[in-house]
Write a protein that holds these residues in place. Structure first.
Motif, short mmCIF file in Angstrom:
data_model
loop_
_atom_site.label_atom_id
_atom_site.label_comp_id
_atom_site.label_asym_id
_atom_site.label_seq_id
_atom_site.Cartn_x
_atom_site.Cartn_y
_atom_site.Cartn_z
N GLU A 1 9.80 6.10 3.26
CA GLU A 1 9.11 5.03 4.00
C GLU A 1 7.60 5.11 3.80
OE1 GLU A 1 11.16 3.89 7.93
OE2 GLU A 1 11.60 6.01 7.66
N ALA A 2 7.20 5.31 2.56
CA ALA A 2 5.78 5.50 2.25
C ALA A 2 5.11 4.21 1.79
CB ALA A 2 5.63 6.57 1.17
N TYR B 1 0.97 4.79 -6.99
CA TYR B 1 -0.13 3.89 -6.65
C TYR B 1 0.23 2.49 -7.14
CZ TYR B 1 -1.78 4.20 -11.53
OH TYR B 1 -1.86 4.14 -12.88
N ARG C 1 0.85 -1.18 0.00
CA ARG C 1 0.00 0.00 0.00
C ARG C 1 0.90 1.24 0.00
NH1 ARG C 1 -2.74 2.79 3.63
NH2 ARG C 1 -1.80 1.93 5.50
N VAL C 2 0.43 2.30 -0.66
CA VAL C 2 1.18 3.56 -0.65
C VAL C 2 0.52 4.50 0.36
CG1 VAL C 2 1.97 5.54 -1.99
CG2 VAL C 2 1.74 3.30 -3.10
N ASP C 3 1.29 5.02 1.28
CA ASP C 3 0.78 6.02 2.21
C ASP C 3 0.88 7.39 1.52
OD1 ASP C 3 0.37 7.94 4.14
OD2 ASP C 3 1.54 6.91 5.68
N LEU D 1 3.93 0.37 2.50
CA LEU D 1 3.62 -0.49 3.64
C LEU D 1 3.26 -1.88 3.15
CD1 LEU D 1 1.29 2.17 5.26
CD2 LEU D 1 3.69 1.73 5.85
N GLU E 1 0.07 10.25 2.38
CA GLU E 1 0.53 11.35 3.23
C GLU E 1 2.05 11.46 3.18
OE1 GLU E 1 -1.36 13.49 5.43
OE2 GLU E 1 -2.82 12.79 3.94
N ARG E 2 2.70 10.31 3.07
CA ARG E 2 4.16 10.30 3.11
C ARG E 2 4.79 10.38 1.71
NH1 ARG E 2 6.12 9.09 8.16
NH2 ARG E 2 8.17 9.19 7.20
N CYS E 3 4.14 9.77 0.72
CA CYS E 3 4.73 9.68 -0.62
C CYS E 3 5.02 11.07 -1.17
CB CYS E 3 3.77 8.95 -1.57
SG CYS E 3 4.35 8.93 -3.27
#
Ligand code: HEM
Ligand code: SF4
Lengths: 404, 65
Positions: free
Chosen positions: B58-59, B34, B5-7, B61, B9-11
């Motif tokens: 670290e985006a 994505y 999964r891509v976060d 997960l 907020e962080r990407c």
């Protein structure tokens, strides 16, 4: 924009390797960006100079229009031949980048942190005992190469020789003196011989190091990495981290020496050091810019580029673009640097950025801790006469409490 | 089976994951990463792990080892 703009780009003599540029780098890039987001330089064989942040990011991102296959330097570098992974485009680029990434990842660097801390502490304690030193050769230039050679698995006892040969090669990049050239050739041959000997050694007795992986890894097509490619990869790893990381450390040290209140703040709040490092690499580009080959005729930033043209993505200019960064010329520890292109962008984004960040943090923390009363002799600080690779200092003399 | 999964907020959209696992990731119009449809992560576990490890923010997960 009008047809006229597209057909008549601003023509300059912009030469990032010239002494003139070195003496006025920041002013030059700031002026050029405001004159034209993309200008033509007639230096070397001619190239586009891309200065605006959005265009530089776009150039890095769009590897189909802006290819790395002619290398990332203008003019092309003399060390190595094919420059893996720097001079490769996807999908071939991924084959090698996948092999290298685990060795330079955040996790891998975290595991090496205690060891790095120990080495840095030894060096800085040595400086303290001497009482006066030069941050460039005595600390900044030592650590990046040491860490990379250790990841490769080169015996610590032999690392000094490696670093000395690399340093001579880098220092004399632009020379035309035949004697110096000959010496550089000898250094290069020596390095090549050493790398091949290391690779042969690992094929015979594999170890848990990157050199073993390079020497034995099977590529997806079933082939092995050739000797020539191994030489190339090792040269790129050593060169790419050497002056960049060194330049960042000395730029930060000199910056805060001019601003005692900021130095005080970082010493009191060491958790702000990483933010200061991100701002340092933004303000004092350790990598001046990267070259790309234009692969198709296209309009870009108000000019008409032709297939086969070279373009230089001028990171130093993009990083101070006020359109992207408010008060761009100021160091702001609260700035969001999510879009900083200091480490590049896109598929070639710096492989060593975790190494650089962690090492710079350790070095600053250790200096503050072991020699808290160091003073830099600002009058004797010398910037480099060549800023074509990065914003570099030649000499940053320092001592304890200002005594010489 | 693994899932990634891509976060958002962080990407920061730097596309390092595309370099390491081109069959798994793509950037959307707003420039964020994505995951491509069709469970690509399961077939490309090694690449995905490298991307997770290589993402500078670290985006990425991982779920479901
Ligand atoms: C402050 C320090 C550093 C800065 C500012 C920096 C900057 C950059 C930049 C701008 C690029 C992009 C090149 C391109 O797009 O063509 C890059 C790539 C690269 N850097 Fe760094 N770098 C630093 C430290 C390091 C270190 C310590 C290493 C150690 C091995 C390293 C290894 C590499 C490699 C191998 C590449 C090529 C990646 C690829 O082509 O996929 N760098 N770096
Ligand atoms: S590597 Fe990480 S930050 Fe970069 S695009 Fe992929 S998910 Fe986003």
């Amino acid at each position: 924009m009008t047809v006229e703009d597209v057909q008549h780009p601003l023509v300059t003599h912009f030469d990032h390797h010239s002494v003139d540029f070195a003496h006025t780098a920041i002013d030059t890039v700031n002026t050029l960006r405001e004159q034209a987001p993309v200008a033509w330089s007639d230096a070397y064989d001619g190239f586009w100079v891309v200065t605006r942040h959005d265009l530089v990011s776009e150039g890095f991102r769009d590897f189909e229009s802006f290819s790395s296959r002619k290398g990332a330097s203008i003019p092309a570098l003399s060390f190595g031949s094919t420059h893996i992974p720097t001079s490769m485009d996807p999908p071939q680029h991924a084959v090698y980048r996948r092999i290298l990434t685990p060795w330079f990842s955040q996790t891998a660097m975290g595991k090496r942190e205690p060891w790095m801390r120990e080495r840095v502490r030894e060096l800085v304690t040595g400086l303290r005992d001497r009482g006066s030193w030069d941050f460039v050769p005595d600390l900044a230039d030592i650590m990046p190469g040491t860490v990379t050679l250790t990841i490769l698995g080169v015996d610590p006892a032999r690392q000094q020789e490696f670093l000395a040969a690399m340093a001579r090669g880098m220092a004399n990049q632009g020379t035309t003196d035949p004697d110096v050239r000959a010496e550089m050739e000898r250094d290069k041959q020596w390095l090549v011989d050493q790398i091949l000997a290391e690779a042969a050694d690992r094929r015979a007795t594999p170890r848990d190091d990157l050199m073993t992986v390079l020497a034995t890894e099977q590529l997806p097509d079933g082939s092995k990495i050739t000797d020539a490619q191994i030489i190339d990869i090792v040269m790129v790893l050593l060169l790419a981290g050497f002056h960049t990381t060194s330049g960042a450390l000395t730029a930060l040290l000199v910056h805060i020496e001019h601003r005692p209140e900021l130095r005080q703040r970082l010493m009191a709040e060491p958790d702000r050091i990483p933010a200061a490092i991100e701002e340092t690499v933004r303000l004092y580009a350790p990598a001046t810019g990267m070259a790309r080959l234009v692969t198709k005729d296209r309009e870009f930033g108000g000019v008409r580029m032709r297939e086969g043209d070279m373009a230089f993505l001028l990171i130093m200019a993009a990083s101070r673009d006020p359109r992207q960064f408010e008060d761009a010329d100021e160091m702001d520890l609260d700035r969001n640097n999510g879009k900083s292109v200091a480490f590049g962008w896109g598929v070639h984004r710096c492989l060593g950025l975790h190494l650089a960040r962690i090492l710079l943090k350790i070095q600053m923390e250790t200096i503050f801790e072991v020699v808290p009363d160091y003073r830099i002799d600002l009058e004797r600080v010398r910037l480099s006469d060549t800023m074509g690779i990065g914003y570099l200092h030649e000499s940053v003399p320092a001592s304890i409490g200002g005594a010489r | 089976m693994i899932q990634v999964r891509v976060d958002a907020e962080r990407c920061e959209g730097n596309a390092v994951c595309l370099a390491l696992a081109p069959e798994v990731f793509e950037l959307d119009d707003s420039g964020l990463a994505y995951v491509l449809p069709g469970e690509p992560a399961t077939e490309r576990q090694d690449d995905v792990r490298r991307a997770v490890d290589g993402c500078p923010r670290e985006a990425l997960l991982l779920a479901g080892e």
